[in-house]
Design a protein around this motif. Sequence first.
Motif, PDB file in Angstrom:
ATOM      1  N   LEU A 590       0.829  -1.202   0.000  1.00 62.25           N
ATOM      2  CA  LEU A 590       0.000   0.000   0.000  1.00 62.25           C
ATOM      3  C   LEU A 590       0.864   1.252   0.000  1.00 62.25           C
ATOM      4  O   LEU A 590       1.877   1.321   0.693  1.00 62.25           O
ATOM      5  N   SER A 591       0.464   2.233  -0.790  1.00 65.20           N
ATOM      6  CA  SER A 591       1.107   3.543  -0.784  1.00 65.20           C
ATOM      7  C   SER A 591       0.073   4.598  -0.404  1.00 65.20           C
ATOM      8  O   SER A 591      -1.118   4.443  -0.689  1.00 65.20           O
ATOM      9  N   VAL A 592       0.535   5.656   0.246  1.00 63.19           N
ATOM     10  CA  VAL A 592      -0.335   6.776   0.614  1.00 63.19           C
ATOM     11  C   VAL A 592       0.260   8.052   0.029  1.00 63.19           C
ATOM     12  O   VAL A 592       1.453   8.328   0.204  1.00 63.19           O
ATOM     13  N   ILE A 593      -0.566   8.803  -0.676  1.00 65.27           N
ATOM     14  CA  ILE A 593      -0.104  10.017  -1.348  1.00 65.27           C
ATOM     15  C   ILE A 593      -0.916  11.206  -0.855  1.00 65.27           C
ATOM     16  O   ILE A 593      -2.148  11.172  -0.845  1.00 65.27           O
ATOM     17  N   ALA A 594      -0.211  12.259  -0.424  1.00 70.91           N
ATOM     18  CA  ALA A 594      -0.857  13.506   0.008  1.00 70.91           C
ATOM     19  C   ALA A 594      -0.402  14.628  -0.920  1.00 70.91           C
ATOM     20  O   ALA A 594       0.773  14.726  -1.270  1.00 70.91           O
ATOM     21  N   THR A 595      -1.354  15.470  -1.312  1.00 76.88           N
ATOM     22  CA  THR A 595      -1.039  16.565  -2.223  1.00 76.88           C
ATOM     23  C   THR A 595      -1.565  17.879  -1.662  1.00 76.88           C
ATOM     24  O   THR A 595      -2.761  17.995  -1.328  1.00 76.88           O
ATOM     25  N   ASP A 596      -0.668  18.847  -1.515  1.00 79.40           N
ATOM     26  CA  ASP A 596      -1.076  20.185  -1.076  1.00 79.40           C
ATOM     27  C   ASP A 596      -1.797  20.853  -2.244  1.00 79.40           C
ATOM     28  O   ASP A 596      -1.210  21.086  -3.305  1.00 79.40           O
ATOM     29  N   LYS A 597      -3.081  21.155  -2.062  1.00 79.35           N
ATOM     30  CA  LYS A 597      -3.898  21.690  -3.152  1.00 79.35           C
ATOM     31  C   LYS A 597      -3.391  23.038  -3.635  1.00 79.35           C
ATOM     32  O   LYS A 597      -3.465  23.368  -4.825  1.00 79.35           O
ATOM     33  N   THR A 598      -2.816  23.826  -2.725  1.00 77.87           N
ATOM     34  CA  THR A 598      -2.361  25.169  -3.085  1.00 77.87           C
ATOM     35  C   THR A 598      -1.091  25.130  -3.934  1.00 77.87           C
ATOM     36  O   THR A 598      -1.000  25.742  -4.993  1.00 77.87           O
ATOM     37  N   SER A 599      -0.084  24.381  -3.450  1.00 77.18           N
ATOM     38  CA  SER A 599       1.204  24.359  -4.145  1.00 77.18           C
ATOM     39  C   SER A 599       1.300  23.250  -5.185  1.00 77.18           C
ATOM     40  O   SER A 599       2.141  23.305  -6.081  1.00 77.18           O
TER      41      SER A 599
END
Length: 612
Positions: A590-599
Motif C-alpha cells: 500500500l502507498s499513501v499520497i498527500a497533495t497540497d492543493k495550493t502548491s
Amino acid sequence: MELSIIKGPKLVAALDIGSTYSGYAWQERAEFEVNRSEIHFNTNWGAGALQLHKTTTCILIECQKNEEGAIDQTQENLGVSLGGINLNINDEVKTKIGHEAERVYGGLARKKQDPHELSGQYYFFKRFKLLLYNEGFHREQLVEDQIGQQLPLFDVMTLFIKALKDHCLKKLKTNGVNVELNKTLFVVTVPAIWSDEAKKFMRDAAVEAGIGKRNVLLALEPEAAAVYCLHLPEGQRREMNDLGMKGQKFLVADLGGGTADLSAVEVEETGLLKEICPPLGDPVGGQKINEAFLQVCHDNFEGDGWKETFSKATPVEMLKMEADFERKKLTIGSEDPEGQMIEVEVPAPVRNKLEDKTIRLKENNYLSFEDNELMFNSALVRDNLFRETCKVVYTTIGKVLNREEAQGLKTVVLVGGFAESPIVIENIRQMIANDFSEIKVVVPSSPFKAVLKGAVLFGQDPMIFRSRISRATFGIKISKIFDPKVHNDSKKFKHKETGKDWCEKIFDVHVRKGQSVVLDSKQPVKMYVPVYKNQRQLGLPIYSSSSLNPKYTDDNDCYQIGNITVDLPDPTGDTDREVKVTMIYGGTELSVIATDKTSGKEYNAEMNFNHL
C-alpha cells in the motif's frame, strides 16, 4: 514502495527463499516478449550437490579474527551487526550457502573433537526462515545456529539474500548476460500469509543486501504460482480442468517445507487475475514430516539410554540423517502392498551402540536396524506421518472452499516441493473428493518450479493482478468538532483558538478490511485541513487496524504504520488550506499520497510495520 519500482526492466531475477530449499531464476525482457516460457535456472550448486534448480536453505558465516583471536572491528564502513559486533558484510564476513555450506561445515566439524570449538568464528544456520511465521516475531529476533550460538535473524537473512543474489549475478556473467543493475528487477518471494511486519523485514533485508529500493519487488508465493499457471501451454491447461479460462475461479495451494499457503483467484474477461478472498494458510508442510520422523526414531528405542547416545551425535551427523530422509520421503508411492523398506543413515554413536546392543529398538514391524542403517517400513511414513500432515493441509483448504466467495470454484492446483509427493497428491485428492465432489485437484508438470517461474513472470508484469482483497483497514488519524451523539467524552479537548469542544484520535477510514481494491488505481480522495490558523505543517499519521470498523486510533487493534508531514508555507491566517489524500495499492503493498492543493506538491508515505 512498489509504485516506485523500475518499469519495464531489462532483466528480471527471482530469488525464491524457502524454508527448506532456495534458488533463483531469470529472464531478459526480450525473451519474455518472444517466448514467456523461456525462463532460466541455476542447477550448479557446487561439488557433490544434486543438479537441481534449488539448494538447501542454510548458510555458513565465517567471521574473520585478528591476531589476538578477537573479531576484527577495525573497519569504519560498518554493515550488519552480528551478535552486537559490527562487521562489514563485504570484507569481514565470508559466507557459503546451500549444499556448499553443508559440505564445508561438515568438514570443519569433523576436524574438531567438539563442534563447539568452532564457536565465535563459524556460525551454521538452517530453517531460520520459519521464525518469520511466529506470531511473536519481532525485528530484533535472534536465531540459534546448530550449536546454540545466537545472531540477529535480520543479519542472517541479509547475508543469505546477499549470497544468493551474488551467486545469481556470477551465474549470469558466466552465461554471458549483460547485467545493468539499474535496469534489473529482483523479485523476492514471500508467503502470502505472512504479516506485513515479516514482509517488510524481507524487503529491508534485500535492500541491506545491496539491492536498490527501486529494484526490489515482493511476490506472494501462491499468487506467483497462479501467474505460472496462466502461462502454462494451452494443452497442459486444458488437461488441468481447463485451467485459466476466462471467468474461472481456482485455488492455488503452495505446499512447501514450512507452510501450506493458499490463494483463491478468478480470471477476469481481460485475462487478468482477481483475488476473491484473503490468503489463508497454516505452518504445516514437509518439515512436519521430518520432525515426526525424528520423533518416531526416538519413540522406538527401549528405555532412556538412547537419549544420551543421540546427544553425542554431532549436529552435522543429525543434519545428514534428516537430509537422507528428506530425499527419500518424496519417492514413496501412495500404495505399497509389499511393505517396501526405506534405509536411512544414522549417526556413528547411534550406529555403534546399536551394533553392540547397548541400546535396542522395540519389537515392531515399522523400524529395524540392518546393515548399519535404520530400516523404516514405508507404511509408517505413508499412513502415520504423511496422513496426519495432509489432514491439516486439507482442513486449511476446506476453510477456503467453504467461503461464500469461493462458490463456483472448480479447481485446486497443488504446487511446491511437498506437492512432488504422490502420497500428498493422493491424500489431498481423496479428502477433497469426499466433501467437494465437483472440485478437481490438479498438479502441473513441475510443481517444485511453479513459484520461482511465476515470480519471474510476475516481475515482468506486476499488474497482472487487477484487484486484491485488503488485509486490514487503513486510515488517517484526525480531529473533528465534538459531537456528543457520536464521540466518546474521553477524546474531547478544547480548541485553543475557538474554545469549542473537539474530538481527537478519530480513525478516518480510507480502505476497509476485506474490501476488493483495484491495483494501481487510487482510492477515493479525502480532503484534510489544518486545525489551527497559521499552522505551517499538517501531520497525517497513517494507521492500520485488524478491525472492520475501527473508531479511534488508540483502540487495541490499531497501530501507526506511517506518517506524512505536509509543509504549509505562507499561511493565509485561515484553516481552509486543503490537502488531498488518497491510498493506492501496487503489486502487493500500500502507498499513501498527500497533495497540497495550493502548491501542488506531492508527498509519499514510507510504511513501517514495527508494532509487534
